[in-house]
Scaffold this motif. Sequence first.
Motif, PDB file in Angstrom:
ATOM      1  N   GLU A  93      40.961  36.090  56.086  1.00  0.00           N
ATOM      2  CA  GLU A  93      42.314  36.571  56.368  1.00  0.00           C
ATOM      3  C   GLU A  93      42.972  35.773  57.487  1.00  0.00           C
ATOM      4  O   GLU A  93      44.155  35.439  57.423  1.00  0.00           O
ATOM      5  CB  GLU A  93      42.258  38.054  56.750  1.00  0.00           C
ATOM      6  N   LYS A  94      42.187  35.424  58.491  1.00  0.00           N
ATOM      7  CA  LYS A  94      42.723  34.641  59.603  1.00  0.00           C
ATOM      8  C   LYS A  94      43.074  33.217  59.153  1.00  0.00           C
ATOM      9  O   LYS A  94      44.116  32.665  59.540  1.00  0.00           O
ATOM     10  CB  LYS A  94      41.685  34.599  60.726  1.00  0.00           C
ATOM     11  N   CYS A  95      42.231  32.630  58.340  1.00  0.00           N
ATOM     12  CA  CYS A  95      42.481  31.255  57.872  1.00  0.00           C
ATOM     13  C   CYS A  95      43.749  31.167  57.038  1.00  0.00           C
ATOM     14  O   CYS A  95      44.508  30.201  57.139  1.00  0.00           O
ATOM     15  CB  CYS A  95      41.300  30.758  57.037  1.00  0.00           C
ATOM     16  N   PHE A  96      43.977  32.175  56.196  1.00  0.00           N
ATOM     17  CA  PHE A  96      45.134  32.134  55.305  1.00  0.00           C
ATOM     18  C   PHE A  96      46.335  32.895  55.855  1.00  0.00           C
ATOM     19  O   PHE A  96      47.292  33.148  55.122  1.00  0.00           O
ATOM     20  CB  PHE A  96      44.747  32.703  53.940  1.00  0.00           C
ATOM     21  N   ASN A  97      46.270  33.290  57.130  1.00  0.00           N
ATOM     22  CA  ASN A  97      47.388  33.983  57.780  1.00  0.00           C
ATOM     23  C   ASN A  97      47.784  35.235  57.012  1.00  0.00           C
ATOM     24  O   ASN A  97      48.961  35.495  56.739  1.00  0.00           O
ATOM     25  CB  ASN A  97      48.585  33.040  57.916  1.00  0.00           C
ATOM     26  N   TYR A  98      46.801  36.009  56.598  1.00  0.00           N
ATOM     27  CA  TYR A  98      47.001  37.259  55.856  1.00  0.00           C
ATOM     28  C   TYR A  98      47.271  38.406  56.834  1.00  0.00           C
ATOM     29  O   TYR A  98      46.671  38.430  57.896  1.00  0.00           O
ATOM     30  CB  TYR A  98      45.740  37.529  55.037  1.00  0.00           C
ATOM     31  N   ASN A 101      50.964  35.884  54.750  1.00  0.00           N
ATOM     32  CA  ASN A 101      50.856  35.022  53.578  1.00  0.00           C
ATOM     33  C   ASN A 101      50.383  35.873  52.404  1.00  0.00           C
ATOM     34  O   ASN A 101      49.215  36.255  52.329  1.00  0.00           O
ATOM     35  CB  ASN A 101      49.861  33.890  53.868  1.00  0.00           C
ATOM     36  N   SER A 102      51.281  36.167  51.496  1.00  0.00           N
ATOM     37  CA  SER A 102      50.938  37.063  50.380  1.00  0.00           C
ATOM     38  C   SER A 102      50.340  36.332  49.195  1.00  0.00           C
ATOM     39  O   SER A 102      50.063  36.953  48.172  1.00  0.00           O
ATOM     40  CB  SER A 102      52.190  37.828  49.941  1.00  0.00           C
ATOM     41  N   ASP A 103      50.153  34.994  49.282  1.00  0.00           N
ATOM     42  CA  ASP A 103      49.568  34.253  48.156  1.00  0.00           C
ATOM     43  C   ASP A 103      48.070  34.493  48.026  1.00  0.00           C
ATOM     44  O   ASP A 103      47.516  34.382  46.941  1.00  0.00           O
ATOM     45  CB  ASP A 103      49.815  32.751  48.336  1.00  0.00           C
ATOM     46  N   GLY A 113      27.500  48.180  40.927  1.00  0.00           N
ATOM     47  CA  GLY A 113      27.726  49.499  41.473  1.00  0.00           C
ATOM     48  C   GLY A 113      26.949  49.788  42.741  1.00  0.00           C
ATOM     49  O   GLY A 113      26.877  50.945  43.184  1.00  0.00           O
ATOM     50  N   LYS A 114      26.366  48.746  43.377  1.00  0.00           N
ATOM     51  CA  LYS A 114      25.480  48.992  44.503  1.00  0.00           C
ATOM     52  C   LYS A 114      25.741  48.102  45.706  1.00  0.00           C
ATOM     53  O   LYS A 114      25.803  48.573  46.839  1.00  0.00           O
ATOM     54  CB  LYS A 114      24.043  48.805  44.027  1.00  0.00           C
ATOM     55  N   TYR A 115      25.940  46.807  45.487  1.00  0.00           N
ATOM     56  CA  TYR A 115      26.017  45.848  46.592  1.00  0.00           C
ATOM     57  C   TYR A 115      27.471  45.521  46.920  1.00  0.00           C
ATOM     58  O   TYR A 115      28.265  45.218  46.017  1.00  0.00           O
ATOM     59  CB  TYR A 115      25.271  44.561  46.240  1.00  0.00           C
ATOM     60  N   LYS A 116      27.795  45.578  48.211  1.00  0.00           N
ATOM     61  CA  LYS A 116      29.151  45.256  48.652  1.00  0.00           C
ATOM     62  C   LYS A 116      29.451  43.777  48.405  1.00  0.00           C
ATOM     63  O   LYS A 116      28.603  42.917  48.671  1.00  0.00           O
ATOM     64  CB  LYS A 116      29.306  45.547  50.147  1.00  0.00           C
ATOM     65  N   ALA A 117      30.654  43.507  47.944  1.00  0.00           N
ATOM     66  CA  ALA A 117      31.045  42.123  47.680  1.00  0.00           C
ATOM     67  C   ALA A 117      32.563  42.017  47.718  1.00  0.00           C
ATOM     68  O   ALA A 117      33.269  43.039  47.742  1.00  0.00           O
ATOM     69  CB  ALA A 117      30.510  41.673  46.318  1.00  0.00           C
ATOM     70  N   PHE A 118      33.076  40.796  47.753  1.00  0.00           N
ATOM     71  CA  PHE A 118      34.521  40.583  47.605  1.00  0.00           C
ATOM     72  C   PHE A 118      34.758  39.234  46.956  1.00  0.00           C
ATOM     73  O   PHE A 118      33.917  38.329  47.035  1.00  0.00           O
ATOM     74  CB  PHE A 118      35.237  40.686  48.955  1.00  0.00           C
ATOM     75  N   ILE A 119      35.879  39.131  46.267  1.00  0.00           N
ATOM     76  CA  ILE A 119      36.311  37.847  45.716  1.00  0.00           C
ATOM     77  C   ILE A 119      37.649  37.504  46.346  1.00  0.00           C
ATOM     78  O   ILE A 119      38.406  38.391  46.749  1.00  0.00           O
ATOM     79  CB  ILE A 119      36.431  37.873  44.183  1.00  0.00           C
ATOM     80  N   PHE A 120      37.951  36.229  46.436  1.00  0.00           N
ATOM     81  CA  PHE A 120      39.246  35.804  46.983  1.00  0.00           C
ATOM     82  C   PHE A 120      39.709  34.537  46.287  1.00  0.00           C
ATOM     83  O   PHE A 120      38.900  33.697  45.885  1.00  0.00           O
ATOM     84  CB  PHE A 120      39.187  35.628  48.504  1.00  0.00           C
ATOM     85  N   TYR A 121      41.026  34.437  46.107  1.00  0.00           N
ATOM     86  CA  TYR A 121      41.631  33.285  45.434  1.00  0.00           C
ATOM     87  C   TYR A 121      43.107  33.188  45.821  1.00  0.00           C
ATOM     88  O   TYR A 121      43.668  34.110  46.422  1.00  0.00           O
ATOM     89  CB  TYR A 121      41.476  33.400  43.914  1.00  0.00           C
TER      90      TYR A 121
END
Length: 591
Positions: A93-98, A101-103, A113-121
């Motif tokens: 979030e810091k790198c992309f100025n979130y 920056n809404s892009d 259903g068990k392990y925390k994760a996230f995707i970003f693009y």
Amino acid sequence: MFLYKNIFKKILSFISYKEKKDNSFYIPDASEFKKGDQQKNDKGKAIFHRKTKREIKRPIPIDQLDKCETDTLILASEENISNDIELNIQYVEKCFNYPQNSDIIIRRLRVAGKYKAFIFYVDGMVDRFTINNSIVKPLMDSGKFTDAIFEELTDYIIESVIETNQIKKVMTQAAAIKDILSGNTGVYIQGYRYYIICETKGYEKRSVEKPQVEGVVKGAQEAFNENLRTNITLLRRILKNKNLTTEFIDVGKRNNGKCAVVYLDGLINPAIVNEVKRRITGISTDFIIGDGILEQFIEDNPWSIIPSILSTERPDRTASHIIEGKVAILAEGTPFSLIAPVTIVDLLHTPEDSTLRWQYGTLLRLIRFFAVFIATLLPGLYVALTTFHREMIPTDLLIAIAKARENVPFPTIVEVLLMELSFELIREAGIRIPGIIGNTIGIIGALILGQAAVQANLVSPVLIIVIAFTGLGNFAIPDFSLAFGARIMRVFYIFLGSMLGFYGISLGILISLTILVSMKSFGVPMVSTIAPKTGGSKDFVLRWPLWMQEKRPDYLNALDTRRQPKISRLWTKEKAAYNKKKSEKGGGDHE
């Protein structure tokens, strides 16, 4: 005395290119690489033996995966990926100025259903259909993880869950962000110290169209576009060779651009490839977009008005140079490729030369050389003749020129410069003006600056013919950069002709040839084959028949110098099938 000695050395250095300097690049002989290849093969065998001794890791059941590297918290930085999901999200979030920056899109989810994760693009750069159906749905489907036993969770995900074409692990934040900016999608799972990068590029691009600058009557009608992957595919469709090698190099610190170095491994002299990569990786600047900027950073002679790198928009022309033993450089975001090394004659070749019969191709080349002479020297010669050498003009023609100029109030040099400036204005305006009002330029050029200028006694009719003839010669030069160089040199020769006549023009030609002889293109002198004298080329000024062009250019020191055997038309040494059968039936009477 010391000053004169230094000036003499400086002038002598222009023609002393054979003397090797420490910072100059020279293409070594191909024989030097045979020993190197042998040593490389021996080294490869040794590595292979070492690899066979690698230990085999045992698989871990899925219910024990919670124990992965969560004991010590590691902070996220440019070089480190944290083992905590929240720290990694904050870093992204810091790198992309979130959120300003809404892009950038960051999507949290639970793998199986068990392990925390996230995707970003980056929204707009990706194909959403691929992300939804090939990444998000499989990761959230717990049914895909029930009966699997595997070494690590991420390895299992890479091999059996995510369904995109290309996928890889990235070990640093900087590398992951660079991939995201190219249109890929990053996946992070709690506890691991790397991202999984999935290929999801899906931005809009222009389709393959006809060449706009290098059109031909005979030959392929495809041109490069702005997409790097499409351009490489166009090359691979022509050169179906397993040794065609593409190496990607990042250029530009802030725009994070990419360029591809394409060559035929096993044919090209490896020193050329290494030198090209060394120059590209040695660029330290914020912004590089397109071949034009890249060319200025890697060329040998940045002060010269004659280009030392060939630029083309045609895949077939690029492929023909690669097969000669040269390197092609394709930059992201431009429909052109750069070819190196080249000679001055290569800049005057066109893609149509090889598709036409050799007589036609040779004639066209001679016309182009004449066009260079006209575009560079004709106005200067006109000024020199009418100012200093009137005795060389036939009497009738001299009288006609004098009558045409009797009412012109300006000296010849002013008259010529005025028309040259008008012609350049028309040309520049013709490029910049919108197409819908393009006919206006023709009216202005033909009526106002042509007929009206003569009637107003600003210029003579003879000069209109000279300038028009010069413009046609300039348009006949196939290379755009070389045509620019001819325009600048023309002004130089006009001044020399007005000051010293033919003596000045002769002096200018001598200076130009001296500079040209001293120029190099990636270690190859620009007038190779003539100075220095190398092996005879049958595709230089005169174009010999294709079946007689047996060898590649000698100045490239290619690992394989022969293009085809001495007798490439084997059928000329054989009997026709009908005669062969007839001979067999006749019992060899015709032998």
